[in-house]
Design a protein around this motif. Structure first.
Motif, PDB file in Angstrom:
ATOM      1  N   HIS A  19       0.797  -1.233   0.000  1.00 32.57           N
ATOM      2  CA  HIS A  19       0.000   0.000   0.000  1.00 32.57           C
ATOM      3  C   HIS A  19       0.824   1.275   0.000  1.00 32.57           C
ATOM      4  CE1 HIS A  19      -3.340  -2.671   1.659  1.00 32.57           C
ATOM      5  NE2 HIS A  19      -3.573  -2.434   0.388  1.00 32.57           N
ATOM      6  N   ILE A  21       2.926   4.179  -1.101  1.00 38.97           N
ATOM      7  CA  ILE A  21       3.043   4.808  -2.414  1.00 38.97           C
ATOM      8  C   ILE A  21       3.751   6.136  -2.174  1.00 38.97           C
ATOM      9  CG2 ILE A  21       0.736   5.880  -2.201  1.00 38.97           C
ATOM     10  CD1 ILE A  21       0.364   5.442  -5.213  1.00 38.97           C
ATOM     11  N   SER A  22       4.535   6.582  -3.144  1.00 37.17           N
ATOM     12  CA  SER A  22       5.194   7.877  -2.988  1.00 37.17           C
ATOM     13  C   SER A  22       4.129   8.953  -3.112  1.00 37.17           C
ATOM     14  CB  SER A  22       6.288   8.048  -4.043  1.00 37.17           C
ATOM     15  OG  SER A  22       7.313   7.112  -3.794  1.00 37.17           O
ATOM     16  N   CYS A 161       7.249  10.383   0.915  1.00 39.94           N
ATOM     17  CA  CYS A 161       7.788  10.455  -0.453  1.00 39.94           C
ATOM     18  C   CYS A 161       9.297  10.709  -0.393  1.00 39.94           C
ATOM     19  CB  CYS A 161       7.101  11.572  -1.230  1.00 39.94           C
ATOM     20  SG  CYS A 161       7.603  11.591  -2.964  1.00 39.94           S
ATOM     21  N   ARG A 199      -0.934   4.270  -8.325  1.00 35.09           N
ATOM     22  CA  ARG A 199       0.374   3.645  -8.224  1.00 35.09           C
ATOM     23  C   ARG A 199       0.980   3.509  -9.628  1.00 35.09           C
ATOM     24  NH1 ARG A 199       1.913   1.179  -4.208  1.00 35.09           N
ATOM     25  NH2 ARG A 199       3.735  -0.161  -4.230  1.00 35.09           N
TER      26      ARG A 199
ATOM     27  N   GLN B  46       8.075  -3.206  -5.014  1.00 40.45           N
ATOM     28  CA  GLN B  46       7.127  -2.177  -4.583  1.00 40.45           C
ATOM     29  C   GLN B  46       7.860  -0.976  -3.986  1.00 40.45           C
ATOM     30  OE1 GLN B  46       3.981  -2.618  -5.566  1.00 40.45           O
ATOM     31  NE2 GLN B  46       4.820  -4.528  -6.378  1.00 40.45           N
ATOM     32  N   PRO B  48      10.146   2.403  -3.824  1.00 42.97           N
ATOM     33  CA  PRO B  48      10.118   3.537  -4.754  1.00 42.97           C
ATOM     34  C   PRO B  48      11.445   3.651  -5.499  1.00 42.97           C
ATOM     35  CG  PRO B  48      10.610   4.312  -2.540  1.00 42.97           C
ATOM     36  CD  PRO B  48      10.437   2.818  -2.447  1.00 42.97           C
ATOM     37  N   ASN B  52      10.504   6.257 -11.299  1.00 47.11           N
ATOM     38  CA  ASN B  52       9.992   4.885 -11.435  1.00 47.11           C
ATOM     39  C   ASN B  52      10.877   4.034 -12.345  1.00 47.11           C
ATOM     40  OD1 ASN B  52       8.092   2.841 -10.823  1.00 47.11           O
ATOM     41  ND2 ASN B  52       6.914   3.243 -12.674  1.00 47.11           N
TER      42      ASN B  52
END
Lengths: 235, 235
Positions: A19, A21-22, A161, A199, B46, B48, B52
């Protein structure tokens, strides 16, 4: 009951990984307490490091003027001011200079004995006589600690992030950071904004994992490498 | 019920971070399935990464002869053969050469539009025109992925150990790894052995965390830095 707990535990740790996410946006009106920041860094320091040198250092910026100064050095990325805290994650290039303290602590705690400590010290000093090795290790360990911090934040209902687009020399100057500490990355942490974002897709597994010596990219010659590099730069 | 689940989830993700330890011993008679290895790497990805780019690559060695060859290149560290799988974690120095594929995928998934993709591509190519920046990013992202893999292993009841003492050029040669892939670290993963060992103590929090600009080591001059470096090397 035990089985149930184990299954739930599996799902939740893996859930945090899936789950996270940046975050592009943060709820800029919400703060994160100094105590939470201490907890996050305490979890981050549970990461492993070469010879237990723990080269990571964290400078936590919570005051708006500090984060604003940092934003200007990070290509104006708004996340730095919107997040409740911006960490400057540093790697100590001279971490091995603290080795004797660290080893003494391990001997005192009964992790290993004096003679093992001496052997480790010899090995470590040989290894980090090389400036390049010091730098690689600072980046590696600080990155593992930063990843751990971001997963700890996720577990606490916060979002994060990592940012690597910033001027490291400017950051060093602006925040009076001594030369031995290499700015490895910034990590913004805060409360989730109501805005949702998606994502970014990941490469298919077969493109990043190979078994045994059947490495799919092994046949790439240095010529292919050079050609790829050139085309990447002119693209 | 919701609150209970959240609290449990908090405890378990943070529990995995707290309980993970670099394993010294593995149950050498137990294997890890290829499917589990795929799952672990899927979680690792997953993590970061800058733009990307996902520069991580994983070479999984499960066959004894392969791990034995790796052990010889890793200062004879027995963990490499005792663990069920040894990962060679690589960083792609030319990850940005795949950027257009990656961006196309993101546009297709609706993460962002064509014009944003073009802006990102420009930014990325500018940034990674520098060889040093490529190398730092390869180490940073591969390390974050490796950390995620180790926590995923912990969640699945496995133990792990990162190893950085190895001969990178020897590993590249022995396993036919193309030059564009930098060996960043090895990660041994397997089942826990019955032997117990103690967690190495961590530095007190105030030595690794500072708030605001009150950086405790800011006053260190370049002379102090050089002196520390010299004393570290002669110690």
């Amino acid at each position: 009951m035990n089985v149930f707990f184990t299954k739930l535990q599996v799902r939740s740790t893996l859930g945090a990984i899936r789950h996270r996410i940046s975050a592009n946006r943060f709820a800029s009106n919400k703060t994160v307490s100094d105590n939470t920041i201490r907890q996050l860094v305490s979890y981050a320091t549970q990461a492993p490091s070469s010879f237990n040198l723990q080269p990571w250092r964290f400078l936590a910026l919570t005051e708006w003027p500090d984060r604003h100064r940092l934003m200007k050095l990070a290509c104006g990325q708004r996340k730095v001011v919107e997040a409740a805290v911006a960490f400057i994650v540093l790697g100590d290039l001279l971490a091995h200079s603290r080795l004797s303290d660290i080893l003494r602590q391990s001997v005192k705690s009964g992790v290993f004995d004096e003679s093992t400590a001496r052997r480790i010290a010899d090995q470590c000093n040989r290894m980090y006589a090389d400036l390049g090795a010091q730098r690689d290790e600072a980046i590696r360990s600080a990155s593992m600690a930063a990843m751990t911090l971001m997963l700890a934040a996720e577990a606490k209902g916060l979002v994060s992030c990592p940012l690597i687009e910033f001027d490291p020399e400017g950051v060093r100057r602006e925040f009076h950071i001594a030369e031995r500490y290499l700015p490895v990355m910034l990590v913004a942490v805060g409360h989730p904004a109501s805005a949702k974002w998606q994502r970014e897709p990941r490469l298919p597994l077969h493109q990043v994992l190979a078994f045994g010596v059947g490495w799919p990219w092994a046949t790439e010659s240095i010529e292919t490498w050079k050609a790829a590099r050139t085309s990447a730069l002119v693209a």
